[in-house]
Structures are given as structure tokens and as C-alpha cells.
Design a protein around this motif. Structure first.
Motif, PDB file in Angstrom:
ATOM      1  N   GLY A   1       0.801  -1.208   0.000  1.00 40.85           N
ATOM      2  CA  GLY A   1       0.000   0.000   0.000  1.00 40.85           C
ATOM      3  C   GLY A   1       0.841   1.268   0.000  1.00 40.85           C
ATOM      4  N   VAL A   2       0.385   2.241   0.776  1.00 42.65           N
ATOM      5  CA  VAL A   2       0.952   3.575   0.793  1.00 42.65           C
ATOM      6  C   VAL A   2       1.865   3.728   2.008  1.00 42.65           C
ATOM      7  CG1 VAL A   2       0.334   6.024   0.940  1.00 42.65           C
ATOM      8  CG2 VAL A   2      -1.103   4.462  -0.353  1.00 42.65           C
ATOM      9  N   THR A   3       3.017   4.340   1.814  1.00 40.90           N
ATOM     10  CA  THR A   3       3.907   4.625   2.942  1.00 40.90           C
ATOM     11  C   THR A   3       3.385   5.839   3.705  1.00 40.90           C
ATOM     12  OG1 THR A   3       5.321   6.137   1.682  1.00 40.90           O
ATOM     13  CG2 THR A   3       5.904   3.781   1.631  1.00 40.90           C
ATOM     14  N   PRO A   4       3.785   6.015   4.958  1.00 41.67           N
ATOM     15  CA  PRO A   4       3.360   7.204   5.708  1.00 41.67           C
ATOM     16  C   PRO A   4       3.807   8.495   5.020  1.00 41.67           C
ATOM     17  CG  PRO A   4       4.421   5.629   7.179  1.00 41.67           C
ATOM     18  CD  PRO A   4       4.566   5.098   5.790  1.00 41.67           C
ATOM     19  N   GLU A   5       5.001   8.490   4.451  1.00 41.11           N
ATOM     20  CA  GLU A   5       5.494   9.681   3.761  1.00 41.11           C
ATOM     21  C   GLU A   5       4.614  10.031   2.558  1.00 41.11           C
ATOM     22  OE1 GLU A   5       7.392   6.990   4.494  1.00 41.11           O
ATOM     23  OE2 GLU A   5       8.829   7.773   5.961  1.00 41.11           O
ATOM     24  N   LYS A   6       4.208   9.011   1.806  1.00 42.39           N
ATOM     25  CA  LYS A   6       3.341   9.234   0.647  1.00 42.39           C
ATOM     26  C   LYS A   6       1.963   9.713   1.110  1.00 42.39           C
ATOM     27  CE  LYS A   6       1.916   8.815  -3.656  1.00 42.39           C
ATOM     28  NZ  LYS A   6       2.231   9.798  -4.650  1.00 42.39           N
ATOM     29  N   ALA A   7       1.460   9.158   2.218  1.00 43.10           N
ATOM     30  CA  ALA A   7       0.162   9.587   2.755  1.00 43.10           C
ATOM     31  C   ALA A   7       0.206  11.056   3.152  1.00 43.10           C
ATOM     32  CB  ALA A   7      -0.230   8.718   3.948  1.00 43.10           C
ATOM     33  N   LEU A   8       1.284  11.484   3.791  1.00 43.28           N
ATOM     34  CA  LEU A   8       1.422  12.892   4.186  1.00 43.28           C
ATOM     35  C   LEU A   8       1.496  13.781   2.958  1.00 43.28           C
ATOM     36  CD1 LEU A   8       1.674  14.955   6.429  1.00 43.28           C
ATOM     37  CD2 LEU A   8       4.139  14.526   6.460  1.00 43.28           C
ATOM     38  N   LYS A   9       2.195  13.342   1.945  1.00 41.80           N
ATOM     39  CA  LYS A   9       2.284  14.119   0.702  1.00 41.80           C
ATOM     40  C   LYS A   9       0.903  14.285   0.059  1.00 41.80           C
ATOM     41  CE  LYS A   9       4.617  14.226  -3.750  1.00 41.80           C
ATOM     42  NZ  LYS A   9       5.510  13.539  -4.681  1.00 41.80           N
ATOM     43  N   ILE A  10       0.109  13.223   0.066  1.00 42.31           N
ATOM     44  CA  ILE A  10      -1.252  13.285  -0.494  1.00 42.31           C
ATOM     45  C   ILE A  10      -2.085  14.314   0.267  1.00 42.31           C
ATOM     46  CG2 ILE A  10      -3.414  11.984  -0.717  1.00 42.31           C
ATOM     47  CD1 ILE A  10      -1.607   9.478  -1.250  1.00 42.31           C
ATOM     48  N   ALA A  11      -2.017  14.270   1.597  1.00 40.56           N
ATOM     49  CA  ALA A  11      -2.789  15.210   2.413  1.00 40.56           C
ATOM     50  C   ALA A  11      -2.333  16.644   2.177  1.00 40.56           C
ATOM     51  CB  ALA A  11      -2.660  14.851   3.893  1.00 40.56           C
TER      52      ALA A  11
ATOM     53  N   GLU B   1      -6.402   1.409  13.354  1.00 36.01           N
ATOM     54  CA  GLU B   1      -7.709   1.028  12.818  1.00 36.01           C
ATOM     55  C   GLU B   1      -8.712   2.150  13.061  1.00 36.01           C
ATOM     56  OE1 GLU B   1     -10.774  -2.387  13.934  1.00 36.01           O
ATOM     57  OE2 GLU B   1      -8.915  -3.168  13.053  1.00 36.01           O
ATOM     58  N   LEU B   2      -9.528   2.426  12.048  1.00 35.82           N
ATOM     59  CA  LEU B   2     -10.589   3.428  12.135  1.00 35.82           C
ATOM     60  C   LEU B   2     -11.878   2.804  11.634  1.00 35.82           C
ATOM     61  CD1 LEU B   2     -11.522   6.458  12.453  1.00 35.82           C
ATOM     62  CD2 LEU B   2     -11.002   6.683  10.017  1.00 35.82           C
ATOM     63  N   ASN B   3     -12.952   2.966  12.404  1.00 37.48           N
ATOM     64  CA  ASN B   3     -14.270   2.511  11.969  1.00 37.48           C
ATOM     65  C   ASN B   3     -15.043   3.737  11.526  1.00 37.48           C
ATOM     66  OD1 ASN B   3     -17.192   1.950  12.187  1.00 37.48           O
ATOM     67  ND2 ASN B   3     -16.437  -0.088  12.689  1.00 37.48           N
ATOM     68  N   LYS B   4     -15.367   3.794  10.258  1.00 41.79           N
ATOM     69  CA  LYS B   4     -16.104   4.926   9.685  1.00 41.79           C
ATOM     70  C   LYS B   4     -17.334   4.380   8.977  1.00 41.79           C
ATOM     71  CE  LYS B   4     -16.291   9.276   8.260  1.00 41.79           C
ATOM     72  NZ  LYS B   4     -16.540  10.378   9.120  1.00 41.79           N
ATOM     73  N   ASN B   5     -18.509   4.759   9.463  1.00 38.99           N
ATOM     74  CA  ASN B   5     -19.776   4.313   8.881  1.00 38.99           C
ATOM     75  C   ASN B   5     -19.885   2.793   8.834  1.00 38.99           C
ATOM     76  OD1 ASN B   5     -20.538   7.015   8.440  1.00 38.99           O
ATOM     77  ND2 ASN B   5     -19.454   7.030   6.489  1.00 38.99           N
TER      78      ASN B   5
ATOM     79  N   ASN C   1     -14.353  -0.874   8.674  1.00 34.93           N
ATOM     80  CA  ASN C   1     -13.038  -0.762   9.309  1.00 34.93           C
ATOM     81  C   ASN C   1     -11.975  -0.473   8.256  1.00 34.93           C
ATOM     82  OD1 ASN C   1     -13.897  -1.244  11.953  1.00 34.93           O
ATOM     83  ND2 ASN C   1     -13.839  -3.449  11.622  1.00 34.93           N
ATOM     84  N   TYR C   2     -11.124   0.495   8.556  1.00 36.18           N
ATOM     85  CA  TYR C   2     -10.016   0.864   7.687  1.00 36.18           C
ATOM     86  C   TYR C   2      -8.720   0.813   8.488  1.00 36.18           C
ATOM     87  CZ  TYR C   2     -13.630   3.081   4.765  1.00 36.18           C
ATOM     88  OH  TYR C   2     -14.723   3.335   3.992  1.00 36.18           O
ATOM     89  N   ASP C   3      -7.623   0.454   7.845  1.00 29.79           N
ATOM     90  CA  ASP C   3      -6.293   0.666   8.407  1.00 29.79           C
ATOM     91  C   ASP C   3      -5.838   2.009   7.858  1.00 29.79           C
ATOM     92  OD1 ASP C   3      -6.025  -1.676   9.903  1.00 29.79           O
ATOM     93  OD2 ASP C   3      -5.401  -2.813   8.144  1.00 29.79           O
ATOM     94  N   VAL C   4      -5.573   2.955   8.747  1.00 27.91           N
ATOM     95  CA  VAL C   4      -5.302   4.330   8.330  1.00 27.91           C
ATOM     96  C   VAL C   4      -4.042   4.872   8.980  1.00 27.91           C
ATOM     97  CG1 VAL C   4      -7.744   4.858   7.971  1.00 27.91           C
ATOM     98  CG2 VAL C   4      -6.706   5.309  10.193  1.00 27.91           C
TER      99      VAL C   4
ATOM    100  N   THR D   1      -4.878   2.407   0.013  1.00 32.59           N
ATOM    101  CA  THR D   1      -5.197   3.098  -1.233  1.00 32.59           C
ATOM    102  C   THR D   1      -4.721   4.541  -1.287  1.00 32.59           C
ATOM    103  OG1 THR D   1      -7.346   3.877  -0.422  1.00 32.59           O
ATOM    104  CG2 THR D   1      -7.285   1.701  -1.494  1.00 32.59           C
ATOM    105  N   GLY D   2      -4.457   5.169  -0.132  1.00 34.18           N
ATOM    106  CA  GLY D   2      -4.072   6.572  -0.108  1.00 34.18           C
ATOM    107  C   GLY D   2      -5.256   7.520  -0.170  1.00 34.18           C
ATOM    108  N   THR D   3      -6.465   7.006   0.009  1.00 34.38           N
ATOM    109  CA  THR D   3      -7.673   7.830  -0.009  1.00 34.38           C
ATOM    110  C   THR D   3      -7.858   8.524   1.327  1.00 34.38           C
ATOM    111  OG1 THR D   3      -8.706   6.277  -1.547  1.00 34.38           O
ATOM    112  CG2 THR D   3     -10.177   7.785  -0.376  1.00 34.38           C
ATOM    113  N   ILE D   4      -8.161   9.810   1.286  1.00 35.00           N
ATOM    114  CA  ILE D   4      -8.456  10.537   2.526  1.00 35.00           C
ATOM    115  C   ILE D   4      -9.848  10.088   3.002  1.00 35.00           C
ATOM    116  CG2 ILE D   4      -8.820  12.780   3.589  1.00 35.00           C
ATOM    117  CD1 ILE D   4      -6.850  13.930   1.519  1.00 35.00           C
TER     118      ILE D   4
END
Length: 105
Positions: free
Chosen positions: A29-39, A60-64, A67-70, A94-97
């Protein structure tokens, strides 16, 4: 031993190794550095940012009910002399916000 058989076996082994390597790389998936760049790129569309951070370990985040790994991070922006802080969650695969909330003092 026949050189053709050795060459074919080596080729098949190399191809299988390459395919396995690509599958493992895509699953990470996405590295933390890539996730920060996306944001940061998303927030920059609404004006300059003054600071940012991200936790390097997914959580882990539960949204609606899903469960997501975020990755969790934050962005600071200066607007009209005031600092606004936002917390964001980005899907580590996926790198989706997934979510953004403004932090209040």
C-alpha cells in the motif's frame, strides 16, 4: 545435463521470483510519507500550509460501519492571522483521505 533445460528452469524461476516480488510490493500500500504528501497536496489547493505531521504506524478506524487501516496526521494552516489545525485519516492501502476534522482549542 541439457543446457536448454537449465536455461528454461532458470528463466521460469526468475520470472516466478519477479511476480512474487511485485505482488508483495503492491500489497504494502501507501507509505506514511506518501500519505502525508497526499494530504498536503489536498490542503494546498485551499491555501498555504504552515506545518504537518503523521504517525508512522497505521491504526484502525471505523467509519460508517467499515473498518479501515489508516495513517493519522495533522495539518496547520495560517488564515487571516489565525492558525487552524486539522486532523486527517488516510487509508494505508489506497491513499484515499477517509476523514478530516478541524481541531478546536
Amino acid at each position: 545435463m541439457n543446457w536448454k533445460k537449465v536455461a528454461i528452469a532458470a528463466g521460469v524461476g526468475a520470472l516466478a521470483g519477479y511476480v512474487v516480488k511485485e505482488q508483495v510490493a503492491n500489497k504494502q500500500g501507501v507509505t506514511p510519507e506518501k500519505a502525508l504528501k497526499i494530504a498536503k497536496e489536498a490542503f494546498k489547493k485551499q491555501g498555504p500550509i504552515s506545518g504537518s505531521w503523521i504517525y508512522m504506524k497505521p491504526e484502525e478506524l471505523n467509519k460508517n460501519g467499515i473498518n479501515y487501516d489508516v495513517y493519522r496526521g495533522g495539518i496547520s494552516k495560517n488564515q487571516d492571522g489565525e492558525t487552524s489545525q486539522y486532523e486527517f485519516f488516510i487509508d494505508s492501502e489506497t491513499g484515499t483521505i477517509i476523514d478530516v476534522t478541524e481541531q478546536t482549542a
